[in-house]
Motif scaffolding. Structure first.
Motif, short mmCIF file in Angstrom:
data_model
loop_
_atom_site.label_atom_id
_atom_site.label_comp_id
_atom_site.label_asym_id
_atom_site.label_seq_id
_atom_site.Cartn_x
_atom_site.Cartn_y
_atom_site.Cartn_z
N ASN A 183 0.86 -1.19 0.00
CA ASN A 183 0.00 0.00 0.00
C ASN A 183 0.90 1.24 0.00
OD1 ASN A 183 -1.78 2.11 0.45
ND2 ASN A 183 -3.12 0.86 1.72
N TYR A 184 1.07 1.79 -1.19
CA TYR A 184 1.98 2.92 -1.34
C TYR A 184 1.40 4.23 -0.84
CZ TYR A 184 4.74 -0.25 -4.26
OH TYR A 184 5.50 -1.30 -4.72
N HIS A 185 0.16 4.21 -0.36
CA HIS A 185 -0.39 5.43 0.25
C HIS A 185 0.34 5.76 1.56
CE1 HIS A 185 -3.41 5.59 -2.80
NE2 HIS A 185 -3.97 4.45 -2.44
N SER B 244 -1.17 14.62 7.36
CA SER B 244 -1.96 13.43 7.04
C SER B 244 -1.12 12.17 7.10
CB SER B 244 -2.59 13.58 5.66
OG SER B 244 -1.58 13.72 4.66
N VAL B 245 0.15 12.28 6.71
CA VAL B 245 1.06 11.13 6.77
C VAL B 245 1.55 10.92 8.19
CG1 VAL B 245 3.24 10.17 5.92
CG2 VAL B 245 1.77 11.49 4.38
N ALA B 246 1.92 12.00 8.86
CA ALA B 246 2.44 11.90 10.23
C ALA B 246 1.44 11.23 11.17
CB ALA B 246 2.80 13.29 10.75
N ARG B 247 0.15 11.47 10.93
CA ARG B 247 -0.88 10.87 11.78
C ARG B 247 -0.97 9.36 11.62
NH1 ARG B 247 -5.93 15.23 11.59
NH2 ARG B 247 -5.25 16.43 13.42
N GLU B 248 -0.41 8.83 10.53
CA GLU B 248 -0.44 7.39 10.29
C GLU B 248 0.84 6.68 10.73
OE1 GLU B 248 -3.05 5.81 9.23
OE2 GLU B 248 -4.30 7.51 8.63
N VAL B 249 1.92 7.43 10.94
CA VAL B 249 3.20 6.83 11.33
C VAL B 249 3.07 6.22 12.73
CG1 VAL B 249 5.60 7.32 11.91
CG2 VAL B 249 4.59 8.31 9.85
N ASP B 250 3.44 4.95 12.85
CA ASP B 250 3.30 4.24 14.11
C ASP B 250 4.49 4.43 15.04
OD1 ASP B 250 0.77 3.12 13.48
OD2 ASP B 250 1.73 1.56 12.29
N PHE C 228 -7.64 7.17 4.29
CA PHE C 228 -6.21 7.29 3.96
C PHE C 228 -5.70 6.01 3.28
CE2 PHE C 228 -1.69 7.14 4.58
CZ PHE C 228 -1.27 8.45 4.41
N LYS C 229 -6.22 4.88 3.71
CA LYS C 229 -5.80 3.59 3.16
C LYS C 229 -5.99 3.54 1.65
CE LYS C 229 -6.87 -1.36 3.46
NZ LYS C 229 -7.72 -2.38 4.12
N GLU C 230 -7.00 4.23 1.14
CA GLU C 230 -7.30 4.24 -0.29
C GLU C 230 -6.81 5.52 -0.97
OE1 GLU C 230 -8.47 1.53 -1.44
OE2 GLU C 230 -8.96 0.60 0.49
#
Length: 402
Positions: free
Chosen positions: A100-102, A299-305, A350-352
């Motif tokens: 998933n390159y998103h 938007s990306v930072a919120r997904e970083v684990d 975000f996944k899509e």
């Protein structure tokens, strides 16, 4: 007059330091559990630790949770590259069929932040560049040698893999000294091959020693650049998974040793999060990003684990529990000042490649270390699914309830 001269000298020193460009090399040496890297003599790695730091780490995500991640090679690479676990990056094995390159990798984020700066991949497996890092974000590369069976004859003992690793290191040393890309990935495979073939054995330990000699060559190249150019370099050395407890041949599961990894870096000091908790491989991306002063879109930072291992960190080790229309949140406070903003969304667009609309539901002091959030009025057509972001001025933590 003397005080003025001292001030001017100090000002000149600060100015010179601020003009030194920051650069990073990160290395994945495949399949070495923490107990082995700590047991085998590694004099070159010890030199890097003396300049910087060593910490144990883990792979495998949250055991028995939504983020549980196979302790497999390409899975670990992509967790490092994206700062996310398998529930997001979607690389569950070495086939790399449908990433998933998103969830943007470190090379994409770097090129978006610094379009004119160079990146490089030196790898014993071509798929690392073509399927994970993605060639469009890599300016320089040396890889694909595993496909050259003429120069690297595939013998049963797999000594050819050591020869390939040696070639990769040779190219990396030349590349660092000459081209000096700002973000470099070096990948070495031979240690994992020896682990699979021989398990915990003299052959495996010898492979680790050979890898240590290769790290000495990289470290010398980095020191050369720092001595002759206005550059400050950080090297990060890690591994992608551990090995099974019984024989040392296998991995992929969630036993303690298969999850047990480590990190060596030339940077010091690591922060209180790294000191008091066991970091994960997902923490390396935000650490590199912070060192390189990269801007990561919200938007990306919120997904970083991951959580940065350097610089200030306010919170870590967050957990969430759904209770009858409420979310019970807990975290560990690493400072006593400031507030935590609690954002929640019921979508995963975000996944899509879409956008999630987060609602700010509460703001509480960091030192409180818990909050109860009423989510009864949030529409959730797919049952109880919530993405939660805990935001502080210095770091962000995210969680899912699924």
């Amino acid at each position: 007059m003397k005080q003025l001269l001292i001030f001017l000298l100090l000002a000149g020193t600060v100015s010179a330091q601020s003009k030194r460009e920051k650069k990073v090399v990160f290395v994945i040496a495949d399949g070495i559990p923490a107990d082995v890297i700590e047991k085998v003599a590694t004099p070159n790695i010890d030199k890097i630790i003396a300049a910087g730091a060593y910490t144990r780490m883990h792979v495998g995500g949250g055991r028995s949770t939504y983020s549980e991640t196979p302790t497999i090679s390409a899975v670990g690479y992509n967790s490092l590259l994206t700062g996310t676990w398998v529930n997001k990056h979607n690389v569950p094995d070495n086939d790399i069929k449908d990433p998933n390159y998103h969830y943007h990798n470190i090379f994409r984020l770097f090129k978006e932040a610094f379009p004119k700066k160079k990146t490089a991949v030196y790898s014993s497996w071509e798929d690392n560049r073509t399927k994970l890092a993605l060639s469009e974000y890599v300016d320089l590369h040396a890889d694909g040698y595993e496909l050259d069976t003429l120069n690297f004859h595939h013998d049963k003992q797999r000594d050819f893999m050591h020869n390939i690793d040696e070639k990769v290191i040779s190219e990396a040393v030349k590349g660092i000294k000459k081209d000096a890309a700002s973000l470099n990935w070096v990948y070495l495979e031979y240690t994992d091959d020896m682990g699979h073939m021989h398990g915990d054995s003299p052959e495996f330990y010898k492979a680790v020693s050979l890898m240590d000699a290769q790290m000495g060559k990289l470290w010398e190249a980095i020191r050369y650049r720092q001595q002759h150019f206005p550059e400050d370099w950080m090297i990060v050395i890690t591994t992608d998974h551990g090995r099974d407890e019984k024989t040392g041949r296998d991995h992929g599961g969630q036993s303690m040793r298969q999850r047990s990894t480590w990190m060596v870096t030339s940077y010091r000091p690591l922060n209180t999060y790294a000191k008091y908790y066991e970091p994960g491989i997902v923490d390396i991306l935000p650490t590199i990003a912070r060192y390189l002063q990269m801007n990561i879109p919200d938007s990306v930072a919120r997904e970083v684990d991951g959580t940065p291992l350097i610089g200030n960190v306010a919170i870590a080790q967050a957990s969430a529990n759904y209770i009858q229309g409420n979310i019970d949140l807990k975290w560990k406070a690493l400072q006593n000042t400031g507030n935590v903003k609690i954002w929640v969304t019921t979508t995963n667009n975000f996944k899509e490649g879409g956008k999630d609309e987060y609602k700010l539901l509460k703001e509480v002091p960091v030192k409180q270390e818990h909050a109860l959030i009423d989510v009864k009025e949030l529409k959730n057509e797919n049952g109880p699914f919530y993405k939660i972001v805990l935001e502080t001025p210095v770091n962000t933590v995210n969680l899912w309830i699924k």
